[in-house]
Enzyme design. Structure first.
Site, PDB file in Angstrom:
ATOM      1  N   HIS A 170       4.205  -2.521   2.536  1.00  0.00           N
ATOM      2  CA  HIS A 170       4.015  -2.583   1.089  1.00  0.00           C
ATOM      3  C   HIS A 170       4.577  -3.917   0.619  1.00  0.00           C
ATOM      4  CE1 HIS A 170       3.065   0.481  -2.257  1.00  0.00           C
ATOM      5  NE2 HIS A 170       2.055   0.412  -1.413  1.00  0.00           N
TER       6      HIS A 170
ATOM      7  N   HIS B 167      -7.340  -5.590   3.858  1.00  0.00           N
ATOM      8  CA  HIS B 167      -6.288  -4.582   3.899  1.00  0.00           C
ATOM      9  C   HIS B 167      -6.778  -3.272   4.508  1.00  0.00           C
ATOM     10  CE1 HIS B 167      -2.579  -2.629   2.618  1.00  0.00           C
ATOM     11  NE2 HIS B 167      -3.300  -1.659   2.086  1.00  0.00           N
TER      12      HIS B 167
END
EC number: 6.3.5.3
Length: 700
Positions: free
Chosen positions: A81, A34
């Site tokens: 998200h 990430h």
């Protein structure tokens, strides 16, 4: 939390010793997929990121581009998200908005607009509807409360998102050169000041959580990894940030997002090739007995880290107090390592550049995606039109955008429902408009990742062109499944290559973005999804909207296309086909057509093809009568084309260097009449609206 064996060996080699527990946790998060883009970093060099307009390109919290002919700079960024929005759709989506807005603040800019690209499982699936409802409510509540309009975006349904929805949010801001701030720390001896919410335990390990497949029990087991937002504190932070900039109190800034304080502060000093000494005990906390790892890695929202000159610390504290925000002087910039102390002991002592930039790239095996065979259905014309107009992916998104305040800020001149959003640049005082388009079509990239991603660039540029705007820059959110699967990674590679080539074809630099992998669950991987947000500008020339005037000829700029791959037509009626090759040359032609004085309406070809474009242009007072050479021409979704209603079709054909096909004429009877071969189907505006109202009808 634990480091993998090979990463642990690298850390031990870099430190000359075993890492402390806090160091191991910090490395695990900062070296996660990430944060470090380990599987995608080598692919990102395919993008061109330079142009005369680019002021700040990839690598900062947001990119910055100059609006030609003005003294204004536009910031643009995009974030995902995804995992949090599956676990908790409301808070996951809301905090996604908050994070991208703070990225804008980090550049010294004031946020003026949001765009959301949302992807869910089949609309008929009850859980997909639950996620859609929660995500839209989260975006609406947060965006409306902070006073930033959500003006553009897209909502898509595809079975690949059943176990893993995507929530991608872009933000545009405004700044002038004298107020521009970056994340790179500048001077040893300057203080690091934390402003905003108190730090709690929410969001712990969020970066690591976002770097793994979603488990079947994710909605309960991973709930602590989801942050909880407070939009009213965010609004105070926005205004406090403006005041700090007004008083020239900010040297550098970074918002606290992935990996929390540890991520933001280490990245700041790493970018400046400096170090830091941080006292974790000094961080203002809302929960008792937090340990060093929790303080470092908690992803509590609405927090900013500022580099501040020592003489200005009291002034910063005064501003924070005025806005009822917490404020802690947590350390200072140094020339040494990144050092954190807690309870009188050193818990982190590592080179900042190793933390921020030391993660090794991962070479993933891949397989080349195969093109689908051609197997087209042959339904009756009326059956095909009704099926496509009734599909969720061609439905009106009014149910979504009517929940957003898209007027707040008094800039919105082109509203949701048009091809692109338009925002008045009042500061330029010459009628200049900032334009914004965002989205992707997973059906296209599921069919053929390269061609579909290439078309995504052309489609977003055509949206701007239909609004009379010229693209300045793009940011991308590259979403993929588990990169350790060769088929998944092969599709991701092809998607990146296609998007890079497509952005080159539309002459638009890709100035930043986000990569989100491991979007995989028990139901399988998502389709490769190249969300693109393109910001552009238009001078003072007015352009028409997409609704028909009922007073001109109808032409198709860019001509007919044939391929049906990735189309709603095939999704609704079955079959397979290859994706059509998009031609970027049509973008400039559409823009020229949109800005002509004899143009009455313009609307680009997208989901559902020519059939849906025409249906969307029909109003209660204006309709269309057209003849189309076949079902493929009616339903192909090849972008770079637009329907134009014009008073002078001959002049338009003579002016453009691309095919311009006469379709028929606009009428004043509020009906759409389509003839294919010897079959004619007519649908009135009320029937069209009913077909396209499926989302609102099912969710209201």
């Amino acid at each position: 939390m634990s480091l993998g064996d090979s990463d642990r060996e690298r850390v031990v080699a870099a430190l000359g010793r075993d890492p402390t527990p806090a160091e191991a946790a910090l490395f695990e998060n900062l070296w996660s997929e990430h944060c470090a883009y380990r599987s995608s970093r080598s692919l990102l060099s395919a993008f061109d990121s330079d142009s005369e307009a680019v002021v700040v390109g990839p690598g900062d919290d947001a990119a910055v581009v100059r609006v030609p002919g003005t003294d204004q700079l536009v910031t643009v960024g995009v974030e995902s998200h995804n995992h949090p929005s599956y676990v908790d759709p409301y808070d996951g989506a809301a905090t996604g908005v908050g994070g991208i807005v703070r990225d804008t603040l980090s550049m010294g800019a004031y946020p003026i607009a949001l765009a959301d690209a949302l992807y869910f499982g089949d609309f008929d699936d009850e859980h997909a509807r639950y996620l859609l409802d929660g995500v839209v409510e989260g975006i609406s509540d947060y965006g409306n409360a902070i006073g930033v309009p959500t003006v553009a975006g897209a909502t898509q349904f595809h079975d690949g998102y059943t176990g893993n929805p995507l929530v991608n949010v872009a933000c545009v801001g405004l700044v002038t050169e004298d107020r521009l701030v970056t994340a790179a720390a500048k001077s040893p001896g300057n203080k690091l000041v934390l402003v905003g919410n108190a730090t709690g335990r929410d969001g712990l390990g969020g970066a690591s959580f976002a770097s793994e497949d979603l488990a079947e029990d994710a909605e309960t087991a991973d709930r602590p990894a989801v942050q909880v937002g407070d939009p009213y504190t965010e609004k105070l932070l926005i205004e406090a940030n403006e005041t700090l900039l007004d008083r020239d109190l900010v040297v550098a800034a970074r918002d606290l997002g992935a990996a929390g304080l540890g991520g933001a502060s280490s990245e700041m000093v790493a970018q400046g090739e400096l170090g830091a000494r941080i006292t974790l005990d000094a961080v203002h906390q809302r929960e008792p007995e937090m340990n060093a790892m929790e303080i470092l890695l908690a992803e509590s929202q609405e927090r900013m880290c500022y580099e501040v000159a020592p003489a200005d610390v009291d002034a910063v504290r005064e501003v924070a107090t005025r806005y009822d925000l917490g404020c802690s002087v947590i350390g200072e910039v140094t020339t040494g390592n990144y050092v954190c102390e807690f309870d009188g002991e050193t818990v982190v002592d590592a080179p900042a550049t190793v933390l921020a930039d030391g993660a090794p790239a991962t070479d993933q095996p891949s397989t080349v995606p195969q093109a689908p065979a051609t197997d087209r259905p042959d339904p009756a014309l009326g059956t095909a039109i009704d099926a496509v107009l009734s599909a969720p992916n061609t439905a009106s998104n009014e149910w979504v955008y009517r929940q957003y305040d898209h007027e707040v800020g008094a800039r919105t001149v082109q509203r949701p429902g048009e091809d692109a959003a338009g925002l008045a640049l009042h500061e330029a005082d010459d009628g200049t408009t900032v334009a914004l388009s965002a989205g992707a079509n997973p059906g296209w990239t599921a069919c053929q990742p390269y061609a579909g991603a290439y078309a995504t660039a052309v489609e977003n540029a055509t949206n701007l062109a239909a609004a009379g705007a010229e693209p300045l820059a793009a940011v991308d959110c590259l979403n993929g499944g588990n990169p350790e699967d060769p088929d998944v990674y092969g599709g991701f590679e092809a998607m990146v290559a296609g998007l890079a080539d497509g952005c080159r074809a539309i002459d638009t630099p890709v100035v930043g973005g986000n990569v989100s992998l491991y979007n995989d669950s028990a139901t399988g991987p998502i389709a490769p999804t190249p969300t693109l947000a393109v910001v552009g500008y238009r001078d003072q020339h007015p352009v028409p909207g997409s609704g028909l005037a009922g007073d001109g000829d109808l032409v198709l700029v860019g001509g007919h296309a044939d391929g049906l791959g990735g189309s709603v037509y095939l999704q609704a009626l079955g079959g397979t086909d290859q994706f059509p090759a998009a031609d970027a040359a049509g973008v400039d032609a559409v823009r020229e057509a949109a800005t002509r004085a004899d143009t009455l309406a313009v609307h680009d070809i997208s989901d559902g093809g020519l059939a849906v474009t025409l249906a969307e242009m029909v109003t209660a007072d204006a309709g269309a009568t057209v003849t189309v050479p076949g079902l493929a021409a009616l339903f192909s979704e090849c972008p770079g084309r637009a329907v134009v209603e014009t008073r002078d079709a001959d002049a338009l054909q003579a002016a453009l260097d691309v095919p311009v096909v006469r379709l028929g004429s606009a009428t004043t009877d509020g009906t759409l009449s389509v003839t294919v071969d010897d079959e004619t189907v007519t649908r009135d505006a009320a029937t069209i609206r009913d077909h396209r109202g499926v989302i609102a009808r099912e969710l209201d």
